[in-house]
Enzyme design. Structure first.
Site, PDB file in Angstrom:
ATOM      1  N   ASN A 128       0.878  -1.249   0.093  1.00 47.33           N
ATOM      2  CA  ASN A 128       0.008   0.060   0.000  1.00 47.33           C
ATOM      3  C   ASN A 128       0.930   1.291   0.004  1.00 47.33           C
ATOM      4  OD1 ASN A 128      -3.017  -0.489  -0.028  1.00 47.33           O
ATOM      5  ND2 ASN A 128      -2.475  -1.753   1.813  1.00 47.33           N
ATOM      6  N   ILE A 161      -0.853  -1.220  17.912  1.00 53.59           N
ATOM      7  CA  ILE A 161      -1.819  -0.171  18.335  1.00 53.59           C
ATOM      8  C   ILE A 161      -1.458   1.107  18.830  1.00 53.59           C
ATOM      9  CG2 ILE A 161      -3.669   0.119  20.109  1.00 53.59           C
ATOM     10  CD1 ILE A 161      -3.942  -2.907  20.484  1.00 53.59           C
ATOM     11  N   HIS A 210      -8.101  -1.495   6.396  1.00 49.56           N
ATOM     12  CA  HIS A 210      -8.274  -2.724   6.966  1.00 49.56           C
ATOM     13  C   HIS A 210      -8.806  -3.759   5.989  1.00 49.56           C
ATOM     14  CE1 HIS A 210      -9.064  -5.590  10.134  1.00 49.56           C
ATOM     15  NE2 HIS A 210     -10.322  -5.659   9.711  1.00 49.56           N
TER      16      HIS A 210
END
Length: 202
Positions: A14, A94, A111
């Site tokens: 990406n 996270i 996602h």
């Protein structure tokens, strides 16, 4: 213009799609740096090939989050490189309050599922194993939850009877590259309109 930092942990496909869109002139952004929590992550090599600063940071002692001294180091790095927006691209940690507060409304993630279905790790595998007939990818703003931020863009794929997990993931990756660069360009153009959780284009 967006002054981007791209965060990743692995191959960085990406990231490559974003780099390609910037170089093609279809994304109004400048990539100021690429950061990774894995010193061997290929995303760093992709950055170096395009003369983009490639920065490794060690998240120890934490195994699943970016916090503490590592978070402070990252914040200093972003300031040094004049970053005003963050794109998480396969970043497997996270993000905690320090970074969230500093870049509130200026950090997005991609996602591999149609959120809110199949959040968390291995969203594509979760969807395949569950037996759904359609899945996809989601670009969303990052908040304090796991894959819970407001949704910017989604693209759909079918899961056919002869698909394997590998073919499903290949389909997903192809759509991710489109969805992410689209979403970033909408943000660069100031086209995102927010009404609570609902986002639309103006």
């Amino acid at each position: 213009m967006l002054k981007l930092a791209i965060f990743g942990s692995g191959s960085g496909t990406n990231c490559q799609a974003i780099i390609d869109a910037v170089e093609a002139g279809t994304l109004d952004a400048e990539i100021k740096c690429v950061l990774a929590d894995n010193k061997d992550a290929y995303i760093l090599e992709r950055a170096r090939k395009h003369n983009i600063p490639a920065i490794y940071f060690d998240c120890a002692p934490f195994k699943t989050k970016l916090d503490g001294e590592a978070e402070q180091q990252v914040l200093r790095t972003l300031e040094e490189h004049d970053v005003n927006f963050i794109a998480l691209a396969g970043f497997m940690r996270i993000v905690k309050d320090g970074l969230l507060n500093a870049y509130e409304g200026r950090m997005i993630n991609i996602h591999p599922s149609l959120l809110p279905s199949f959040p968390g790790l291995d969203g594509g595998k979760q969807a395949f194993d569950y037996g759904v007939k359609f899945t996809g990818c989601t670009v969303h703003f990052v908040d304090s939850g796991v894959d819970t931020g407001a949704i910017i863009n989604q693209r759909i794929i079918s899961i056919d009877d002869d698909d394997t997990l590998d073919t499903v993931m290949s389909k997903l990756h192809a759509q991710e590259h489109i969805a992410y660069t689209e979403a970033l360009q909408w943000i660069a153009e100031g086209r995102i309109k927010r009404d609570g959780r609902r986002l639309s284009l103006k």
